[in-house]
Every structure is written in structure tokens, then in C-alpha cells.
Motif scaffolding. Sequence first.
Motif: not given
Lengths: 428, 251
Positions: A374-376, A378-385, A387, B75, B78, B86, B90, B107-108
Motif C-alpha cells: 500500500e505504501e508503494a 500511494f507513493y506512485l499515486q502521489s506522483r500522478g500515476v 491507482k 493522482e 499530483a 516524503f 518508499v 501520467a501527469q
Amino acid sequence: MALPQAKQTITQERLAGLSLPQGGKWASAARTDALARVQAAGLPSARDEYWKFTNPISLTSAEPDLAAVFDPQETPIFGDLDRLKIVFVDGVFDAEASDDLSLDGVEITRLSEAAQADIHWAKDLYGALESNGQVPVQRPLAALNTAFATDGVLIRATGKVSKPISLIYLHNSESSDAILHHCVKVEKGADVTVIESGPAAARFNKVMEVDIADGAAFHHVRAQGRDHERRAVTHTFARLGEESTFKSFTLTANGVMTRNECVIELTGDNAIAHVAGAAVGDGDFHHDDTVFITHDALNCESRQVFKKVLRNGATGVFQGKILVKEGAQKTDGYQISQSLLLDGDSQFLAKPELEIYADDVACSHGSTSGAIDEEALFYLQSRGVSKDDAQDLLVLAFLAEALEEIEDETIADDLLGRLQNWLARRRG
Amino acid sequence: MLEIKNLHVKLEEEDKQILKGVDLTVETGKVHAIMGPNGSGKSTLSYVLSGKDGYDVTDGEAVLDGEDVLEMEPEERAAAGLFLAFQYPVEIPGVGNMTFLRTAVNAQRKARGEEEMSAADFLKFVREKAKSLKIDADMLKRPVNVGFSGGEKKRNEILQMAMLEPKMCILDETDSGLDVDAMKLVAEGVNALRSEGRSFLVITHYQRLLDHIKPDVVHIMADGRIVKTGGPELALEVETNGYADILAEVA
């Protein structure tokens, strides 16, 4: 010892619908022997220890369950590859669709033709490795195959074969019950690649026996998928000579019943055997990888890498054994089986085994089941990818160790690209 | 740029209120710092703003350029220009750093209706940005953050920030785990990104990071609220006297 009544019944009912193909002396002898093996062992049932995780009933029933003909709606797998195509439709060789079977460094004969001859090089191989592989664990479905296979190819490589031999299985009938048996003999110093693809039949029983002489190499890549309704049991039997190499990779997507057995015997010093698989399954998917590797020579290396991604109640099975015989010193054995469970309904059943009778060996094995990180995610999502994309990326990352076992880059790229599409397609 | 009003947040799993009415406005082009003792809710604020699971917003809002970010998927935030560096980047085994960066950038772009970057353009872009952060080709090839040192991880965060060109950057204790040289390098990377159109929210325990990244405004956070706001001199006061004085003063 008499077989339990239930087993006798299953076996008799299955055999009642089959008749031994007529052929030349060597083939008849091999088939009669194999039939005796089936009768002695009986067909497997859910009560057998070796079938504890996979109920074989749909593989042993008198008639196959129907399976809708599947249209993959995509370009054929390995389509861009320079290869020699050999096509089977519902388990029957299709000469029209196949290439001319001649290629430098290799001799290819159809089983049904070779079986008519009184003598053929395959007489020492057909059913021999299968028969060998019945000990210490019985594999009656493989013996059934040897007895009743009507088609298949016999491949004898004598040099470095210039392009892969591509066995393409097509499925046109919803009730086809195909039994195919291939033999591959890789002569001293020769090198051949065999690739397999396609939905084969409603029910598919396939055996491949591979005899690899000293210094020879055999590469095998298989794509099973995405025909969900098929039932398949396959056996690969391999015997490795000195300094020889066996490398096999299987990609499986979908399938309500797939049991892939791989039985490898390292009989010459310094031989290398790698067998790997990546599987993605959904819903009533059931996939079983059963591997048995015997080290019976010095300084051999074996490696098993199996990864499964399961969701919506899918089931993955791994039974892997490394047997190191007395005197097989300096053995280097590695085995890893892992599953990524995308939800709480899916299950992974694993039985890793080591049995070692030599005192100077390095063997390791591991088996894990885990959820998506889940951490990974969220990390990816927080970069715009998104879910979904993030999950696919993590799924592919999980499968990477198995996919890396494919040596040919063109083949690896083809399979990886497809896997990406398949994952994207599933979410509609 | 970013307006946080009366933000109340509790943990989803337990009945524990973490943020108890945060009010904060970060103007376009400004650098704001949030300092505060452990457990004051600084990191929670950064996670809630970026959309991490596990938190319940019970009241208030956070608006980025007129859009309520709390309603968006991570996303989408972002793509709207929000970026969180962070505190603990991660590790993602099996995903190459380069693949990760390219997937994120494209993606963005896609989400914003822009064309994806070609492989060649991307390569040029990433090399240029990586060079200034002393990130070598090997670090780009390795799986995301796997086997990276603390400094490498933080530099990798800044690299992502440089590549994604967000308008609102939140740095969550980017100085933690860094030695003096590494901190300087990271700060230089951040400073290079300062521009009229880009705002920063720098969360830190210590004043020393703020020696390198000079803030326009400093907030002190305690017990889930901003309790004091001032200029850069407020950070120096904390450094000299600790939090106790300030907390006593506002209590």
C-alpha cells in the motif's frame, strides 16, 4: 496391490473411450508399456497426496468439459518472431498452416509418421523419460499420454538451430480432447529453442520429453492463455548430460484448470537447469506448477522461480522438490515460489521440499504470499500515476524476477508487452 | 495558491484527533516553513494534503488554486500541481527509477491533456535534471530507492520534484537523516526550483535547513494547530530557546 475401487472406476471409464493408436513395432511396444503403467497406477484422484491442492477430476473424466472456442482478439503471440511454425488444431497437426518442416541443424518428424516406421531414433526416447519420471512419484496422466497420443513432433537437433521451433496450438472445437506428445533430442553440442503458444483444446494433455546430450542446450518458452475455460495438464520431462543447459519459462494467463509438471534429472556433471513461470489469474482460475528436480551428478545448478498474481478468489498451487542424490556434491539448488494476492479471497498453496543425501551442497528455498504494498501504491499515486496503473506496475515488478529468466530479448519483450495489455484489459 | 481553513483530521482507525483546526495560507511564489515539536501534526498535514489513506477529515477544507484538493484522488492532486517530498521515500523493488520517473511524468501530462514526452526527450530531460543533483546513471537504473542511502533517497525526491514541475511543493522533513553536505545539495536543488509561480511548504524540526532554504514565513505548529506565525526570525528563536517558550507564550 489392488487399486481402490473409486480409482479403478475412474481409470476404466477414461480408458473405455480411448484406443491404442496402431503403429510400427517400437511405437506399439512403448504404448503397450505405458498403458500398463496407467493400469497399475490408476488415474489420479483428489485423495492422492500429489493432487492434494488440485482436484484432477476434469483431467481424468471420460469426456472433457466443454470449453468455448476462444478468440484472443490480438495479434498472434510470437507473431513478429522469425520462427518455424508447426500448427496443431485441437491436437491434430495442420500441414497447410504449418511451415515446411525442414530447417538446418534439425530433423523434425510427425509422431504419427515416425510411429509407422519399424525403427526410428525416437524409439529410445518416446516414453522413456516419462517412464523414468514415474518414480518416486507416479504421474499416470503422463503415461496415459504416452499410450494414447496420436500426434506430436519428434525433433532432433544436431547443430545450432537458426531459429526457434514454434508449436502453435489452436482450438476450434468446444469438445476437443487433445493428447499431444513431443520428443526433443538435443545431440552433443547442439542448441535449440522450442516455443509453444495458443489455446490448445477444450482439454489438453501434453507431454514433452527432452533429452539433452553433453554440452547441448535446450531453451523453452511457453505462453498459455487467455482461454479461460480450457483444462490442461502438461508434463515436461528432461534429462541433462554433462555441461548441458535446460531453460524453461511459462507465462500463464487465465484457465480454470492448468497443471504444469516439470520433471528434470541432472545426470551429467556441471549441468544447469532453470525452470520458471509467471501466472496471472482471476476468479475461478486454478493454476498448479509442480516441479521435481533430481540432482544426480557433481556441481550442477538448478533454479526454480515461480510467481503468481491472484485475485477474485483465484487459486495458485506450487509443489516444488529438489532431490539431491548421494554423491551429487557441490549441488547448487535454488527455489522460490511467491504469490501476490490482490484480495482476501484468493489463495496460494505451496509445498516446497528439499531432500538431500549429499553433504556438500548449497540448497535454498523460499515461499511467500503477500498483498500489494500500500505504501508503494500511494507513493506512485502521489506522483500522478493512477491507482490501476500503479497496481499494474507493482504486479509487473512482482513478476519481474520470473520474467528475467527469459533469455531471448525479443521473446521477453513480446511477452511483457502482452502481459501489460492483458492487465490493462482486465479492468475493462 | 494553497488555502487551508479550519482543517480537522482524525485517524480513521482510532478515535484520535490529530489536526484541530489548521488555518494556513501559502501565497503564490512564497516559501512557508512549518516547525513544531514531535507529534504536533506536521507530517499528518502533509499526508492529508497529498491524499494518503487512513485519515478522516472531519471539518475544514484545503483549496489549491480554487480547487478543493481533499475531494481528489492522490493522482489528481499530483496532476493539479501538488507534490509531497516524503520524509521516508518508499522503496519499490522491481520498478526501475527511470521507468518510474517516465511513468509519472507522462501520467501527469496525460491527465492535463498534454502530449506524452518521447523517449528521447525524456532521456535528455532526466539527464539534465539528474546532473545538477549529482544523481548518476546507476541511480537512475536501479529500482526506485532500493539500496539508496538516506541522502540519495532525498535527492531522488528532489529529482522527481524537478521533473514533475509542481506548483505547490510540500517538503516533509527533507533534512532528516542528512549530513551537512547532503543537506546543502538538497537545498540547492530546492532553491533552483524557486520561482514566481511555485510555492513551498517546508516542514522541519530544525532551523538549519532554513539556513539553506530561506523561508518568507514561518509557522509554529503545536497540538494540531498553527499557534504562531512570523518571519524567518521565528525560526531562529526556536533554535535558541526551543519550543517551550513559544508554547508557554501562546498557552
